[in-house]
Motif scaffolding. Structure first.
Motif, PDB file in Angstrom:
ATOM      1  N   TRP A  48       6.361   1.971  -9.969  1.00  0.00           N
ATOM      2  CA  TRP A  48       5.489   1.000 -10.655  1.00  0.00           C
ATOM      3  C   TRP A  48       4.058   1.340 -10.270  1.00  0.00           C
ATOM      4  O   TRP A  48       3.725   1.369  -9.071  1.00  0.00           O
ATOM      5  CB  TRP A  48       5.845  -0.417 -10.233  1.00  0.00           C
ATOM      6  CG  TRP A  48       5.001  -1.502 -10.859  1.00  0.00           C
ATOM      7  CD1 TRP A  48       4.466  -1.494 -12.105  1.00  0.00           C
ATOM      8  CD2 TRP A  48       4.640  -2.744 -10.268  1.00  0.00           C
ATOM      9  NE1 TRP A  48       3.780  -2.658 -12.350  1.00  0.00           N
ATOM     10  CE2 TRP A  48       3.879  -3.446 -11.225  1.00  0.00           C
ATOM     11  CE3 TRP A  48       4.880  -3.326  -9.027  1.00  0.00           C
ATOM     12  CZ2 TRP A  48       3.350  -4.714 -10.974  1.00  0.00           C
ATOM     13  CZ3 TRP A  48       4.373  -4.590  -8.780  1.00  0.00           C
ATOM     14  CH2 TRP A  48       3.617  -5.273  -9.747  1.00  0.00           C
ATOM     15  N   ALA A  49       3.237   1.615 -11.253  1.00  0.00           N
ATOM     16  CA  ALA A  49       1.845   1.991 -11.017  1.00  0.00           C
ATOM     17  C   ALA A  49       0.914   0.896 -11.510  1.00  0.00           C
ATOM     18  O   ALA A  49       1.090   0.360 -12.608  1.00  0.00           O
ATOM     19  CB  ALA A  49       1.517   3.313 -11.708  1.00  0.00           C
ATOM     20  N   ILE A  50      -0.082   0.554 -10.654  1.00  0.00           N
ATOM     21  CA  ILE A  50      -1.146  -0.383 -11.035  1.00  0.00           C
ATOM     22  C   ILE A  50      -2.452   0.366 -10.846  1.00  0.00           C
ATOM     23  O   ILE A  50      -2.985   0.450  -9.735  1.00  0.00           O
ATOM     24  CB  ILE A  50      -1.127  -1.649 -10.158  1.00  0.00           C
ATOM     25  CG1 ILE A  50       0.270  -2.262 -10.116  1.00  0.00           C
ATOM     26  CG2 ILE A  50      -2.136  -2.667 -10.657  1.00  0.00           C
ATOM     27  CD1 ILE A  50       0.410  -3.385  -9.096  1.00  0.00           C
ATOM     28  N   PHE A  79       1.906   2.525  -1.732  1.00  0.00           N
ATOM     29  CA  PHE A  79       0.793   3.454  -1.559  1.00  0.00           C
ATOM     30  C   PHE A  79      -0.477   2.857  -2.147  1.00  0.00           C
ATOM     31  O   PHE A  79      -0.433   2.081  -3.111  1.00  0.00           O
ATOM     32  CB  PHE A  79       1.067   4.796  -2.267  1.00  0.00           C
ATOM     33  CG  PHE A  79       2.309   5.493  -1.813  1.00  0.00           C
ATOM     34  CD1 PHE A  79       2.255   6.468  -0.833  1.00  0.00           C
ATOM     35  CD2 PHE A  79       3.538   5.184  -2.383  1.00  0.00           C
ATOM     36  CE1 PHE A  79       3.410   7.127  -0.427  1.00  0.00           C
ATOM     37  CE2 PHE A  79       4.692   5.836  -1.980  1.00  0.00           C
ATOM     38  CZ  PHE A  79       4.625   6.810  -1.003  1.00  0.00           C
ATOM     39  N   LYS A  80      -1.586   3.244  -1.565  1.00  0.00           N
ATOM     40  CA  LYS A  80      -2.878   2.994  -2.197  1.00  0.00           C
ATOM     41  C   LYS A  80      -3.083   4.101  -3.222  1.00  0.00           C
ATOM     42  O   LYS A  80      -2.910   5.283  -2.911  1.00  0.00           O
ATOM     43  CB  LYS A  80      -3.996   3.003  -1.154  1.00  0.00           C
ATOM     44  CG  LYS A  80      -5.366   2.633  -1.705  1.00  0.00           C
ATOM     45  CD  LYS A  80      -6.462   2.843  -0.659  1.00  0.00           C
ATOM     46  CE  LYS A  80      -6.285   1.918   0.522  1.00  0.00           C
ATOM     47  NZ  LYS A  80      -7.417   2.070   1.487  1.00  0.00           N
ATOM     48  N   THR A  86      -2.592   7.253  -0.339  1.00  0.00           N
ATOM     49  CA  THR A  86      -2.398   6.883   1.062  1.00  0.00           C
ATOM     50  C   THR A  86      -1.207   5.949   1.222  1.00  0.00           C
ATOM     51  O   THR A  86      -1.149   4.890   0.599  1.00  0.00           O
ATOM     52  CB  THR A  86      -3.660   6.183   1.604  1.00  0.00           C
ATOM     53  OG1 THR A  86      -4.791   7.037   1.392  1.00  0.00           O
ATOM     54  CG2 THR A  86      -3.518   5.863   3.086  1.00  0.00           C
ATOM     55  N   PRO A  87      -0.232   6.307   2.089  1.00  0.00           N
ATOM     56  CA  PRO A  87       0.911   5.411   2.317  1.00  0.00           C
ATOM     57  C   PRO A  87       0.473   4.198   3.144  1.00  0.00           C
ATOM     58  O   PRO A  87      -0.300   4.310   4.088  1.00  0.00           O
ATOM     59  CB  PRO A  87       1.903   6.284   3.088  1.00  0.00           C
ATOM     60  CG  PRO A  87       1.067   7.355   3.721  1.00  0.00           C
ATOM     61  CD  PRO A  87      -0.087   7.589   2.803  1.00  0.00           C
ATOM     62  N   LEU A  88       1.014   3.028   2.796  1.00  0.00           N
ATOM     63  CA  LEU A  88       0.628   1.780   3.466  1.00  0.00           C
ATOM     64  C   LEU A  88       1.794   1.086   4.154  1.00  0.00           C
ATOM     65  O   LEU A  88       1.646   0.567   5.250  1.00  0.00           O
ATOM     66  CB  LEU A  88      -0.008   0.814   2.457  1.00  0.00           C
ATOM     67  CG  LEU A  88      -1.303   1.265   1.794  1.00  0.00           C
ATOM     68  CD1 LEU A  88      -1.734   0.244   0.756  1.00  0.00           C
ATOM     69  CD2 LEU A  88      -2.399   1.475   2.831  1.00  0.00           C
ATOM     70  N   ALA A  89       2.951   1.038   3.512  1.00  0.00           N
ATOM     71  CA  ALA A  89       4.071   0.288   4.086  1.00  0.00           C
ATOM     72  C   ALA A  89       5.383   0.807   3.522  1.00  0.00           C
ATOM     73  O   ALA A  89       5.437   1.344   2.407  1.00  0.00           O
ATOM     74  CB  ALA A  89       3.928  -1.197   3.790  1.00  0.00           C
ATOM     75  N   PHE A 101       0.619  -8.477   0.237  1.00  0.00           N
ATOM     76  CA  PHE A 101      -0.253  -7.362   0.567  1.00  0.00           C
ATOM     77  C   PHE A 101      -1.558  -7.489  -0.213  1.00  0.00           C
ATOM     78  O   PHE A 101      -1.552  -7.840  -1.397  1.00  0.00           O
ATOM     79  CB  PHE A 101       0.406  -6.024   0.217  1.00  0.00           C
ATOM     80  CG  PHE A 101       1.741  -5.807   0.865  1.00  0.00           C
ATOM     81  CD1 PHE A 101       1.829  -5.363   2.175  1.00  0.00           C
ATOM     82  CD2 PHE A 101       2.917  -6.046   0.168  1.00  0.00           C
ATOM     83  CE1 PHE A 101       3.069  -5.160   2.774  1.00  0.00           C
ATOM     84  CE2 PHE A 101       4.153  -5.842   0.750  1.00  0.00           C
ATOM     85  CZ  PHE A 101       4.229  -5.399   2.065  1.00  0.00           C
ATOM     86  N   ASN A 102      -2.670  -7.178   0.452  1.00  0.00           N
ATOM     87  CA  ASN A 102      -3.975  -7.116  -0.197  1.00  0.00           C
ATOM     88  C   ASN A 102      -4.464  -5.674  -0.203  1.00  0.00           C
ATOM     89  O   ASN A 102      -4.492  -5.017   0.850  1.00  0.00           O
ATOM     90  CB  ASN A 102      -4.991  -7.996   0.536  1.00  0.00           C
ATOM     91  CG  ASN A 102      -4.879  -9.456   0.136  1.00  0.00           C
ATOM     92  OD1 ASN A 102      -3.951  -9.847  -0.561  1.00  0.00           O
ATOM     93  ND2 ASN A 102      -5.825 -10.260   0.573  1.00  0.00           N
ATOM     94  N   LEU A 103      -4.862  -5.185  -1.377  1.00  0.00           N
ATOM     95  CA  LEU A 103      -5.412  -3.847  -1.530  1.00  0.00           C
ATOM     96  C   LEU A 103      -6.698  -3.929  -2.338  1.00  0.00           C
ATOM     97  O   LEU A 103      -6.898  -4.883  -3.110  1.00  0.00           O
ATOM     98  CB  LEU A 103      -4.432  -2.918  -2.254  1.00  0.00           C
ATOM     99  CG  LEU A 103      -3.070  -2.641  -1.657  1.00  0.00           C
ATOM    100  CD1 LEU A 103      -2.054  -3.683  -2.092  1.00  0.00           C
ATOM    101  CD2 LEU A 103      -2.588  -1.250  -2.066  1.00  0.00           C
ATOM    102  N   PRO A 104      -7.581  -2.940  -2.205  1.00  0.00           N
ATOM    103  CA  PRO A 104      -8.778  -2.930  -3.050  1.00  0.00           C
ATOM    104  C   PRO A 104      -8.394  -2.732  -4.512  1.00  0.00           C
ATOM    105  O   PRO A 104      -7.653  -1.810  -4.856  1.00  0.00           O
ATOM    106  CB  PRO A 104      -9.587  -1.740  -2.513  1.00  0.00           C
ATOM    107  CG  PRO A 104      -9.021  -1.454  -1.160  1.00  0.00           C
ATOM    108  CD  PRO A 104      -7.585  -1.842  -1.223  1.00  0.00           C
ATOM    109  N   ALA A 105      -8.900  -3.584  -5.381  1.00  0.00           N
ATOM    110  CA  ALA A 105      -8.581  -3.455  -6.810  1.00  0.00           C
ATOM    111  C   ALA A 105      -9.147  -2.165  -7.389  1.00  0.00           C
ATOM    112  O   ALA A 105      -8.606  -1.626  -8.368  1.00  0.00           O
ATOM    113  CB  ALA A 105      -9.119  -4.663  -7.574  1.00  0.00           C
ATOM    114  N   LYS A 106     -10.201  -1.626  -6.787  1.00  0.00           N
ATOM    115  CA  LYS A 106     -10.830  -0.417  -7.344  1.00  0.00           C
ATOM    116  C   LYS A 106      -9.990   0.839  -7.102  1.00  0.00           C
ATOM    117  O   LYS A 106     -10.253   1.880  -7.721  1.00  0.00           O
ATOM    118  CB  LYS A 106     -12.222  -0.229  -6.756  1.00  0.00           C
ATOM    119  CG  LYS A 106     -12.251   0.027  -5.265  1.00  0.00           C
ATOM    120  CD  LYS A 106     -13.689   0.183  -4.790  1.00  0.00           C
ATOM    121  CE  LYS A 106     -13.749   0.451  -3.290  1.00  0.00           C
ATOM    122  NZ  LYS A 106     -15.149   0.565  -2.821  1.00  0.00           N
ATOM    123  N   THR A 107      -8.991   0.755  -6.209  1.00  0.00           N
ATOM    124  CA  THR A 107      -8.119   1.916  -6.003  1.00  0.00           C
ATOM    125  C   THR A 107      -6.774   1.762  -6.708  1.00  0.00           C
ATOM    126  O   THR A 107      -6.161   2.756  -7.092  1.00  0.00           O
ATOM    127  CB  THR A 107      -7.859   2.141  -4.500  1.00  0.00           C
ATOM    128  OG1 THR A 107      -7.183   1.007  -3.963  1.00  0.00           O
ATOM    129  CG2 THR A 107      -9.162   2.365  -3.754  1.00  0.00           C
TER     130      THR A 107
END
Length: 453
Positions: A48-50, A79-80, A86-89, A101-107
């Protein structure tokens, strides 16, 4: 599938490999909110890609997995979606708790699901995301006003990857001071709550990290404005998060932190809300330090404008009797609140000094034993050690009782209902006369009300 080729020379050729995509296995979300569910697709790797919504955005991509049903061999990787992916969890069937989970929306984000042996009709996971504003806020307070600052999702658990910042200032303050009180604090190890510009000698920044070994709330803090509060919870594969924190931030007219072993505090004539914190050295070798203080004048009416808390926080109970001299604290800290009304602006002086309790004056739990506690029939120490070796055998209170603290550390005792009323009355009168003879008359003070904004 259709392939279109153009501009090839007569003998040019190309090769390619194609692989069919299992139904419902891969998905991409192009809106500011969306979801993904995966059922079946055993022995396949689905995704699933966002993608990035806006490369210049400071917004946050909030990802939640409300449903998870993994079998042995299943693995979810988050991944970010940056250039390095970048792997995250990593989540497996053994994972017992999955936070948000919170990630930067720009990435953007990328979720990969590797499925092992499973049931063809099972649902492996349901995930959702939304774009939310960045966790950052500018707060401007008026004097004597209160602001509550809390972690994301409080009182529920906070997300991993959270990075929040609050900048707090005061408008029209004489002192540029804030009082910060910890109402709740449950922060996992390696996750930090940082408060800047704290009045503590030359130290201006305090990092507060509470893990499983420490669950007590810190003392209140006096901080200069503008001050900065930061909460940071980086990603990890342990998935240990707490339910965060809640702070009360109150703008003051005046205040100060006293760390000297003795001193004097005088209430000002032109301020309506002041807080002073006295914090003497806690120990000296085997001794335990406490604070002894005296107020002038030492008689107050019901509408007194001063309140002294037996400890370093407004959470701690206030003394109910401020008359007399040499009032003893239980710890090495006192917090003084001055909040005069329009008809009560009397000048009050607080003189204090450090008193060292040697080991022979301490309770078994290392609390300084006040002289009037010994064999007075009350569990003043909290572990009954002040009632040891007394001539009179006294009943031990039930562990479930929670008596109130009095000025001299005494406690209220309930009298059994089975004793005749006349005998009870006689005992009460005799006991009351004895206590009035040996202790000062108590004056009750209502707890200081937090002023809501």
């Amino acid at each position: 599938m259709m392939v279109i080729s153009q501009n090839f020379a007569e003998f040019a050729k190309f090769t390619s490999n194609f692989q069919g995509i299992p139904n419902g296995c891969h998905s991409i979300s192009l809106e500011n909110t969306g979801g993904y569910s995966l059922s079946g697709n055993c022995n396949n790797t689905c995704s699933w890609a966002i993608p990035s919504m806006d490369n210049n955005s400071k917004d946050i991509l909030s990802l939640k997995i409300p449903f998870l049903n993994l079998f042995a061999g299943d693995e979810i990787s988050l991944f970010k979606l940056d250039e390095q992916v970048t792997p995250l969890a990593t989540i497996t069937a053994k994972t017992q708790f999955v936070p948000s989970f919170n990630l930067p929306a720009k990435t953007g984000a990328y979720l990969s699901v590797a499925r092992g042996n499973c049931l063809r009709n099972d649902t492996a996971l349901i995930a959702r995301f939304e774009i939310i504003p960045v966790c950052e806020k500018e707060i401007t307070q008026a004097p004597r006003k209160n602001t509550v600052v809390s972690s994301p999702n409080f009182p529920d658990s906070y997300p991993l990857g959270v990075d929040c910042n609050w900048n707090i200032s005061t408008m029209g303050s004489k002192s540029n001071l804030h009082l910060i009180t910890f109402n709740h604090l449950n922060v996992s190890q390696n996750h930090t709550l940082t408060i800047s510009r704290v009045l503590k000698g030359s130290q201006t920044t305090v990092n507060i990290t509470l893990g499983e070994k420490n669950s007590s709330l810190p003392s209140d803090l006096l901080v200069l404005t503008p001050n900065h509060v930061k909460f940071y919870a980086p990603f990890n594969n342990i998935f240990t998060v707490g339910n965060g924190f809640q702070l009360s931030v109150t703008a003051l007219d005046c205040g100060e932190l006293y760390t000297r072993e003795s001193g004097k505090i005088e209430t000002p004539s032109n301020s309506s809300f002041c807080v002073w914190i006295i914090k003497v050295p806690p120990t000296s070798s085997d001794s335990v330090n406490i604070v002894i203080f005296t107020l002038t004048p030492n008689e107050f009416g019901e509408n007194s404008s001063i309140e002294i808390h037996d400890g370093g926080s407004i959470r701690d109970r206030p003394f109910t009797n401020l008359s007399g001299s040499d009032i003893w604290s239980r710890t090495n800290e006192l917090l003084i609140v001055y909040h005069p009304t329009s008809d009560n602006t009397e000048k009050i002086t607080v003189n204090y000094k450090t008193f060292s309790c040697e080991p022979n004056m301490q309770c078994d739990n290392k609390i300084c034993m006040h002289p009037e506690w010994v064999c007075d029939g009350f569990n003043d120490c909290g572990d009954y050690s002040d009632e040891k070796n007394c001539n009179e055998t006294r009943p031990t209170p039930r562990p479930t009782e929670h008596p109130e603290i009095q000025t001299n550390g005494g406690y209220l005792v309930a009298i059994g209902l089975g004793v005749p009323a006349a005998f009870i009355l006689g005992v009460c009168l005799t006991f009351l006369a004895f206590k009035l003879k040996n202790r000062s008359t108590e004056v009750n003070y209502a707890p200081f009300p937090i002023i809501e904004e």
